[in-house]
Design an enzyme around this catalytic site. Structure first.
Site, mmCIF file in Angstrom:
data_model
loop_
_atom_site.group_PDB
_atom_site.id
_atom_site.type_symbol
_atom_site.label_atom_id
_atom_site.label_comp_id
_atom_site.label_asym_id
_atom_site.label_seq_id
_atom_site.Cartn_x
_atom_site.Cartn_y
_atom_site.Cartn_z
ATOM 1 N N ARG A 197 0.792 -1.320 0.161
ATOM 2 C CA ARG A 197 0.389 0.238 0.094
ATOM 3 C C ARG A 197 0.929 1.046 -0.154
ATOM 4 N NH1 ARG A 197 -2.677 -3.436 4.037
ATOM 5 N NH2 ARG A 197 -4.116 -4.431 2.498
ATOM 6 N N ARG A 237 -2.005 22.563 -12.603
ATOM 7 C CA ARG A 237 -1.309 21.804 -13.449
ATOM 8 C C ARG A 237 -1.646 21.530 -14.620
ATOM 9 N NH1 ARG A 237 1.588 17.048 -10.459
ATOM 10 N NH2 ARG A 237 2.645 15.576 -12.334
ATOM 11 N N HIS A 272 0.531 19.128 -25.793
ATOM 12 C CA HIS A 272 0.348 17.663 -26.069
ATOM 13 C C HIS A 272 -1.316 17.748 -26.491
ATOM 14 C CE1 HIS A 272 3.808 18.222 -22.581
ATOM 15 N NE2 HIS A 272 3.492 17.257 -23.096
ATOM 16 N N ASN A 302 1.022 20.806 -19.841
ATOM 17 C CA ASN A 302 0.225 19.904 -20.807
ATOM 18 C C ASN A 302 0.243 20.967 -21.991
ATOM 19 O OD1 ASN A 302 0.109 17.567 -19.479
ATOM 20 N ND2 ASN A 302 -2.292 18.184 -19.117
ATOM 21 N N GLU A 304 -3.668 17.948 -9.913
ATOM 22 C CA GLU A 304 -4.379 18.660 -11.185
ATOM 23 C C GLU A 304 -5.996 18.597 -10.922
ATOM 24 O OE1 GLU A 304 -2.336 16.590 -14.924
ATOM 25 O OE2 GLU A 304 -4.141 17.084 -16.385
ATOM 26 N N HIS A 311 8.753 11.653 -28.442
ATOM 27 C CA HIS A 311 7.333 12.316 -27.351
ATOM 28 C C HIS A 311 7.845 14.167 -27.535
ATOM 29 C CE1 HIS A 311 4.562 13.670 -24.748
ATOM 30 N NE2 HIS A 311 5.640 14.097 -23.759
ATOM 31 N N GLU A 368 10.388 18.971 -24.530
ATOM 32 C CA GLU A 368 9.635 19.839 -23.044
ATOM 33 C C GLU A 368 10.558 20.320 -22.403
ATOM 34 O OE1 GLU A 368 6.946 18.481 -21.444
ATOM 35 O OE2 GLU A 368 6.299 16.756 -22.402
ATOM 36 N N HIS A 408 -0.392 14.320 -27.871
ATOM 37 C CA HIS A 408 -1.362 13.627 -27.778
ATOM 38 C C HIS A 408 -1.727 13.082 -28.824
ATOM 39 C CE1 HIS A 408 -0.654 14.010 -22.964
ATOM 40 N NE2 HIS A 408 0.077 13.222 -23.872
ATOM 41 N N LYS A 411 3.329 11.737 -10.978
ATOM 42 C CA LYS A 411 2.794 11.367 -11.886
ATOM 43 C C LYS A 411 2.945 10.075 -12.059
ATOM 44 C CE LYS A 411 -0.446 14.700 -13.452
ATOM 45 N NZ LYS A 411 -0.402 15.283 -15.300
ATOM 46 N N LYS A 433 8.650 23.528 -12.264
ATOM 47 C CA LYS A 433 7.221 22.587 -12.762
ATOM 48 C C LYS A 433 6.455 22.422 -10.497
ATOM 49 C CE LYS A 433 5.970 17.940 -13.338
ATOM 50 N NZ LYS A 433 6.027 16.393 -14.358
HETATM 51 N N1 GLY Z 1 4.038 15.958 -17.068
HETATM 52 C C1 GLY Z 1 2.693 16.575 -16.795
HETATM 53 C C2 GLY Z 1 2.465 16.803 -15.443
HETATM 54 O O1 GLY Z 1 3.152 15.936 -14.652
HETATM 55 O O2 GLY Z 1 1.870 16.554 -14.924
#
Ligand code: GLY
Length: 333
Positions: free
Chosen positions: A110, A216, A223, A220, A212, A239, A174, A227, A132, A202
């Site tokens: 967990r 946040r 993106h 993107n 997010e 990417h 990026e 994407h 993430k 960031k």
């Molecule tokens: N790669 C975008 C984020 O971490 O929110």
């Protein structure tokens, strides 16, 4: 060595940027951890010393290894070894490794501590920061995951010299994004400082909106088309290259919506072109096929939510007019 904090109250953690940052690992593994499971890939030429009993677990290469079977494999091997809740995982690699090992750490017992040693430019300025984690399903990328913040992130800029040129370029796509999120004069900074400036940006965004709920999403930027290009799959793009085309598209769209002037579009072209990244959609591409993919982007909430530049900076904007979406492709064809 530059040290930046990701400010998350009692889960605040340091990101260490600089040549040789990997050698700080032993002091950043949580003190209570007796054992460390190091997760990496065969192709990653980076050896780390966590300063206590450790074993190396090698996962497969590429996006296809970023799946639930790898997570199950890692957790089973850790259990057989006797890794406990108080121990620690160290992920050494790019986004595939930090996303997968980070997710395995999030669910094993967990949740156990994880430290990321990011070995790619893209990992150092994006994937390893912000918690993430996740893996792909056959139905789509990153469909299973969790927010699981690391205890520390090490961005060793020395190891970037070992990256294949195409992988380095992947990270530059990026990096170009941050030039429009408030990081000034990025291209003129030495590498360590450029990485640190992106991390600082960031960290601030993640600190203000960890899960997010809103802001946040600016991370993107570029993106949505990026994407769609990746999902369309027929185009030999990494990417970061797809994102760089997405940045130009987002600028053209913002211009057509009256949010930015032609000078700001030119600035996008100067930054992306300055990194020698692609700015046009690959030949033979059907804009309507990509527009259809926009609405399947999992980040789209309703209508088609783009992240667009404007008088108040970059922010999410719902765009409803398909004619505008089509017209913004024209300069990229
Ligand atoms: N790669 C975008 C984020 O971490 O929110």
């Amino acid at each position: 060595m530059i040290e930046i904090e990701v400010p998350l109250a009692d889960r605040t953690y340091p990101v260490v940027v600089g040549e040789g940052a990997r050698h700080r690992l032993a002091e950043l593994v949580p003190t209570g951890a007796r054992r460390v499971a190091v997760v990496t890939q065969e192709s990653i030429p980076v050896v780390v010393d966590p300063g206590r009993d450790h074993r190396v677990f090698v996962m497969g290469e590429g996006e296809t290894a970023k799946d639930l079977s790898t997570v199950e494999d890692l957790c089973s091997q850790w259990a057989r070894w006797g890794l406990t809740r108080g121990d620690c995982v160290v992920a050494v690699g790019g986004g595939v490794v930090t996303d997968t090992a980070g997710f395995a750490a999030a669910v094993y017992h967990r949740g156990i501590a994880v430290v990321h040693v990011a070995t790619t430019l893209l990992g150092q300025i994006d994937a390893a920061i912000g918690g993430k984690t996740g893996v792909n399903l056959a139905e789509g990328k990153n469909l299973v995951g969790s927010f699981w913040q690391p205890s520390a992130v090490l961005c060793d800029t020395e190891v970037l010299a070992t990256l294949p040129p195409r992988e380095y370029r992947n990270g530059l796509g990026e990096m170009a994004k941050y030039a429009f999120l408030g990081v000034d004069d990025l291209a003129s900074l030495p590498l360590d400082e450029a990485v640190a400036a992106c991390v600082r940006c960031k960290a601030e965004v993640v600190g203000s909106d960890e899960r997010e709920a809103g802001r946040r999403a600016i991370l993107n930027y570029g993106h949505t088309l990026g994407h769609a290009l990746e999902t369309a799959g027929a185009y030999d793009l990494r990417h970061g290259e797809a994102v760089s085309i997405g940045l130009i598209y987002a600028a053209e769209l913002a211009h057509r919506l009256g949010r930015i002037g032609a000078d700001r579009v030119a600035e996008h072209r100067a930054v992306v072109g300055g990194y020698d990244l692609p700015m046009n959609v690959p030949a033979g591409l059907d804009p309507d096929e990509l527009i259809a993919l926009f609405s399947r982007d999992k980040k789209a909430v309703d209508a088609i939510t783009f992240v667009l530049d404007g008088p108040d900076g970059v922010e999410p904007v719902a765009v409803e007019d398909p004619a505008l979406l089509r017209s913004a492709f024209q300069p990229l064809l």
